[in-house]
Design a protein around this motif. Structure first.
Motif, PDB file in Angstrom:
ATOM      1  N   ARG A   1       0.931  -1.323   0.036  1.00 17.90           N
ATOM      2  CA  ARG A   1       0.036  -0.041  -0.031  1.00 17.90           C
ATOM      3  C   ARG A   1       0.876   1.207  -0.127  1.00 17.90           C
ATOM      4  O   ARG A   1       1.773   1.355   0.877  1.00 17.90           O
ATOM      5  CB  ARG A   1      -1.011  -0.134   1.197  1.00 17.90           C
ATOM      6  CG  ARG A   1      -1.823   1.192   1.389  1.00 17.90           C
ATOM      7  CD  ARG A   1      -2.643   1.496   2.759  1.00 17.90           C
ATOM      8  NE  ARG A   1      -3.216   2.626   2.701  1.00 17.90           N
ATOM      9  CZ  ARG A   1      -4.416   2.829   2.512  1.00 17.90           C
ATOM     10  NH1 ARG A   1      -5.021   1.893   1.870  1.00 17.90           N
ATOM     11  NH2 ARG A   1      -5.189   4.182   2.614  1.00 17.90           N
ATOM     12  N   ILE A   2       0.455   2.275  -1.111  1.00 16.33           N
ATOM     13  CA  ILE A   2       1.371   3.209  -1.127  1.00 16.33           C
ATOM     14  C   ILE A   2       0.482   4.444  -1.441  1.00 16.33           C
ATOM     15  O   ILE A   2      -0.401   4.691  -1.711  1.00 16.33           O
ATOM     16  CB  ILE A   2       2.075   3.256  -2.334  1.00 16.33           C
ATOM     17  CG1 ILE A   2       3.227   2.049  -2.428  1.00 16.33           C
ATOM     18  CG2 ILE A   2       3.103   4.660  -2.619  1.00 16.33           C
ATOM     19  CD1 ILE A   2       3.942   2.044  -4.006  1.00 16.33           C
ATOM     20  N   GLU A   3       0.973   5.281  -0.254  1.00 15.53           N
ATOM     21  CA  GLU A   3       0.195   6.722  -0.131  1.00 15.53           C
ATOM     22  C   GLU A   3       1.274   7.748  -0.382  1.00 15.53           C
ATOM     23  O   GLU A   3       2.219   8.027  -0.111  1.00 15.53           O
ATOM     24  CB  GLU A   3      -0.364   7.115   1.327  1.00 15.53           C
ATOM     25  CG  GLU A   3      -1.294   5.846   1.762  1.00 15.53           C
ATOM     26  CD  GLU A   3      -2.125   6.302   2.930  1.00 15.53           C
ATOM     27  OE1 GLU A   3      -1.737   7.373   3.403  1.00 15.53           O
ATOM     28  OE2 GLU A   3      -2.684   5.461   3.645  1.00 15.53           O
ATOM     29  N   GLN A   4       0.797   8.791  -1.534  1.00  9.76           N
ATOM     30  CA  GLN A   4       1.437   9.783  -2.124  1.00  9.76           C
ATOM     31  C   GLN A   4       0.897  10.975  -1.951  1.00  9.76           C
ATOM     32  O   GLN A   4      -0.498  11.070  -2.266  1.00  9.76           O
ATOM     33  CB  GLN A   4       2.158   9.437  -3.709  1.00  9.76           C
ATOM     34  CG  GLN A   4       3.060   8.244  -3.591  1.00  9.76           C
ATOM     35  CD  GLN A   4       3.306   7.917  -4.906  1.00  9.76           C
ATOM     36  OE1 GLN A   4       2.672   8.335  -5.888  1.00  9.76           O
ATOM     37  NE2 GLN A   4       4.467   7.292  -5.333  1.00  9.76           N
ATOM     38  N   THR A   5       1.574  12.120  -1.800  1.00  8.85           N
ATOM     39  CA  THR A   5       0.890  13.547  -2.010  1.00  8.85           C
ATOM     40  C   THR A   5       1.512  14.329  -3.213  1.00  8.85           C
ATOM     41  O   THR A   5       2.863  14.423  -3.259  1.00  8.85           O
ATOM     42  CB  THR A   5       1.140  14.353  -0.756  1.00  8.85           C
ATOM     43  OG1 THR A   5       0.443  13.604   0.352  1.00  8.85           O
ATOM     44  CG2 THR A   5       0.449  15.653  -0.725  1.00  8.85           C
ATOM     45  N   ILE A   6       0.637  14.825  -4.115  1.00 11.59           N
ATOM     46  CA  ILE A   6       1.219  15.660  -4.856  1.00 11.59           C
ATOM     47  C   ILE A   6       1.120  17.017  -4.706  1.00 11.59           C
ATOM     48  O   ILE A   6       0.150  17.616  -4.168  1.00 11.59           O
ATOM     49  CB  ILE A   6       0.376  15.377  -6.583  1.00 11.59           C
ATOM     50  CG1 ILE A   6       0.304  13.893  -6.745  1.00 11.59           C
ATOM     51  CG2 ILE A   6       0.595  16.538  -7.356  1.00 11.59           C
ATOM     52  CD1 ILE A   6      -0.785  13.688  -7.503  1.00 11.59           C
ATOM     53  N   PHE A   7       2.121  17.775  -4.501  1.00 14.04           N
ATOM     54  CA  PHE A   7       2.041  19.128  -4.159  1.00 14.04           C
ATOM     55  C   PHE A   7       2.200  20.267  -5.202  1.00 14.04           C
ATOM     56  O   PHE A   7       2.839  20.155  -6.097  1.00 14.04           O
ATOM     57  CB  PHE A   7       3.380  19.476  -3.164  1.00 14.04           C
ATOM     58  CG  PHE A   7       3.230  18.906  -1.855  1.00 14.04           C
ATOM     59  CD1 PHE A   7       2.436  19.288  -0.681  1.00 14.04           C
ATOM     60  CD2 PHE A   7       3.789  17.773  -1.717  1.00 14.04           C
ATOM     61  CE1 PHE A   7       2.105  18.631   0.438  1.00 14.04           C
ATOM     62  CE2 PHE A   7       3.764  17.109  -0.214  1.00 14.04           C
ATOM     63  CZ  PHE A   7       3.108  17.710   0.655  1.00 14.04           C
ATOM     64  N   VAL A   8       1.152  20.861  -5.183  1.00 13.87           N
ATOM     65  CA  VAL A   8       1.333  22.100  -6.299  1.00 13.87           C
ATOM     66  C   VAL A   8       1.479  23.408  -5.462  1.00 13.87           C
ATOM     67  O   VAL A   8       1.151  23.475  -4.282  1.00 13.87           O
ATOM     68  CB  VAL A   8      -0.085  22.094  -7.218  1.00 13.87           C
ATOM     69  CG1 VAL A   8       0.178  20.758  -8.107  1.00 13.87           C
ATOM     70  CG2 VAL A   8      -1.503  22.305  -6.254  1.00 13.87           C
ATOM     71  N   GLU A   9       1.397  24.607  -6.367  1.00 13.79           N
ATOM     72  CA  GLU A   9       1.591  25.920  -5.467  1.00 13.79           C
ATOM     73  C   GLU A   9       0.255  26.700  -5.608  1.00 13.79           C
ATOM     74  O   GLU A   9       0.293  27.747  -4.662  1.00 13.79           O
ATOM     75  CB  GLU A   9       2.578  26.768  -6.251  1.00 13.79           C
ATOM     76  CG  GLU A   9       3.937  26.226  -6.124  1.00 13.79           C
ATOM     77  CD  GLU A   9       4.976  27.374  -6.648  1.00 13.79           C
ATOM     78  OE1 GLU A   9       4.829  27.783  -7.751  1.00 13.79           O
ATOM     79  OE2 GLU A   9       5.862  27.522  -6.022  1.00 13.79           O
ATOM     80  N   ARG A  10      -0.669  26.505  -6.295  1.00 12.09           N
ATOM     81  CA  ARG A  10      -1.996  27.280  -6.168  1.00 12.09           C
ATOM     82  C   ARG A  10      -3.131  26.356  -6.376  1.00 12.09           C
ATOM     83  O   ARG A  10      -3.054  25.165  -6.974  1.00 12.09           O
ATOM     84  CB  ARG A  10      -1.969  28.295  -7.402  1.00 12.09           C
ATOM     85  CG  ARG A  10      -0.882  29.452  -7.220  1.00 12.09           C
ATOM     86  CD  ARG A  10      -1.204  30.444  -8.134  1.00 12.09           C
ATOM     87  NE  ARG A  10      -0.800  29.915  -9.657  1.00 12.09           N
ATOM     88  CZ  ARG A  10       0.357  29.888 -10.185  1.00 12.09           C
ATOM     89  NH1 ARG A  10       1.569  30.207  -9.300  1.00 12.09           N
ATOM     90  NH2 ARG A  10       0.569  29.282 -11.578  1.00 12.09           N
ATOM     91  N   GLU A  11      -4.234  26.782  -5.849  1.00  6.64           N
ATOM     92  CA  GLU A  11      -5.606  25.891  -5.704  1.00  6.64           C
ATOM     93  C   GLU A  11      -5.685  25.628  -7.360  1.00  6.64           C
ATOM     94  O   GLU A  11      -6.298  24.591  -7.589  1.00  6.64           O
ATOM     95  CB  GLU A  11      -6.785  26.757  -4.958  1.00  6.64           C
ATOM     96  CG  GLU A  11      -8.043  26.309  -4.985  1.00  6.64           C
ATOM     97  CD  GLU A  11      -8.109  24.764  -4.647  1.00  6.64           C
ATOM     98  OE1 GLU A  11      -8.951  24.021  -4.749  1.00  6.64           O
ATOM     99  OE2 GLU A  11      -7.191  24.440  -3.396  1.00  6.64           O
ATOM    100  N   SER A  12      -5.713  26.649  -8.041  1.00  9.15           N
ATOM    101  CA  SER A  12      -6.115  26.228  -9.655  1.00  9.15           C
ATOM    102  C   SER A  12      -5.271  25.278 -10.137  1.00  9.15           C
ATOM    103  O   SER A  12      -5.942  24.399 -11.036  1.00  9.15           O
ATOM    104  CB  SER A  12      -5.923  27.557 -10.449  1.00  9.15           C
ATOM    105  OG  SER A  12      -4.554  28.033 -10.347  1.00  9.15           O
ATOM    106  N   GLN A  13      -4.096  24.923  -9.575  1.00 11.23           N
ATOM    107  CA  GLN A  13      -3.388  23.834 -10.381  1.00 11.23           C
ATOM    108  C   GLN A  13      -3.756  22.272  -9.429  1.00 11.23           C
ATOM    109  O   GLN A  13      -3.775  21.436 -10.314  1.00 11.23           O
ATOM    110  CB  GLN A  13      -1.778  24.105  -9.835  1.00 11.23           C
ATOM    111  CG  GLN A  13      -1.191  25.304 -10.352  1.00 11.23           C
ATOM    112  CD  GLN A  13       0.214  25.307  -9.846  1.00 11.23           C
ATOM    113  OE1 GLN A  13       0.651  24.951  -9.070  1.00 11.23           O
ATOM    114  NE2 GLN A  13       0.660  26.448 -10.485  1.00 11.23           N
TER     115      GLN A  13
END
Length: 306
Positions: free
Chosen positions: A234-246
């Motif tokens: 089981r792998i959990e990953q977080t994708i980080f972006v800089e803005r809510e629109s992204q």
């Protein structure tokens, strides 16, 4: 008389840095030499951020490939960190492979690289990639011109994508690394932790899906890696972006985009691990992450002070 026994042949092992402008095919070449996917490949420039090593065994030689970020004119803090990392890789290696794109030839970026490599004392090998895309006469002229600008010990012509010339290059590198014991176990292809490799694969899928809509300031981190009793992971990953629109772009309408990204990443991670993978992706906004020293350390980069 004592029995005469032959001494075992000496093993060789060394670090080989791949240096070149963005998109010359360094990551594809690493994957072709290793025979397995250890670095991500994308149509966008600057997919390789840290020094991800691929490990090749050829006969009695172990070649540790250092796939450096493409060297380019840095504009942002992240750019400067990647360029600094690339040159560190060149200075620390036993052998330097300089990659040229056969179509681009010796352009402004290649000229800059040649100028900086004049200060690197290690043996240098020229690798002209994408040879299947240009006529033979152009290849010969490019080889001569490059060797006039910088002294190379050997020149190889390859197509990393089709595999043409890759075996010859592998044998040449095996003979060129110094005599010494292996640094890694023989069955190990990369020293990039599996968590990092899994994050890189997901990042590649994001770029392939959203290369026109999403800026480069996004990153993926593997938060949870749990081996389950049924041998699945089981792998959990977080994708980080800089803005809510992204964030909305990555999620897509009704979550369709992130589902598609997750399905592709899960399939490839599972093929590499040879295990069933349960992948869960989350998208969060992390403003100004590009100026956060902790994020650089997680990517294996040194944080530039300015």
């Amino acid at each position: 008389m004592p029995e005469i026994t032959e001494a075992a042949p000496a093993t060789r092992c060394g670090f080989v840095a791949l240096i070149g402008a963005p998109n010359v095919g360094k990551s594809t070449l690493v994957n072709a030499l290793v025979g397995s996917k250890v670095t991500i490949v994308s149509r966008k420039v600057q997919t390789t951020r840290a020094l991800i090593r691929g490990i090749v065994i050829d006969g009695g030689s172990q070649i540790v490939l250092v796939d450096t970020p493409g060297i380019f004119a840095p504009k942002r803090r992240l750019d400067r960190a990647m360029v600094r990392t690339a040159w560190t890789g060149a200075h620390d290696a036993d052998l330097v492979c300089v990659l040229l794109d056969a179509r681009s030839g010796i352009d402004e970026q290649a000229e800059t690289i040649f100028g900086n490599l004049a200060n690197v004392g290690h043996p240098k090998v020229l690798v002209i990639n994408k040879i299947d895309l240009v006529p033979r006469e152009k290849l010969l002229a490019l080889t001569q011109a490059a060797n006039e600008r910088l002294r190379f010990d050997q020149t190889y012509m390859v197509s990393a994508l089709s595999g043409d010339g890759v075996d010859d290059l592998r044998r040449g590198l095996a003979a060129g690394v110094p005599v010494g014991p292996f640094h890694y176990p023989e069955d190990q292809m990369s020293d990039a932790p599996l968590r990092h490799l899994a994050a890189e694969i997901t990042r590649e899928k994001i770029f392939r899906k959203l290369h026109q809509e999403l800026p480069y300031q996004s990153t993926v981190e593997t938060d949870v890696w749990t081996e389950r009793s049924d041998r699945s992971v089981r792998i959990e990953q977080t994708i980080f972006v800089e803005r809510e629109s992204q964030r909305k772009i990555v999620l897509g309408k009704g979550g369709a985009t992130i589902k598609s990204i997750g399905a592709e990443a899960r399939k490839e991670i599972g093929e590499i691990l040879e295990q069933k993978v349960h992948l869960f992706l989350f998208v969060k906004v992390r403003e100004d992450w590009e100026n956060d020293p902790d994020r650089y350390r997680e990517m294996g980069l040194e944080f530039p002070k300015e």
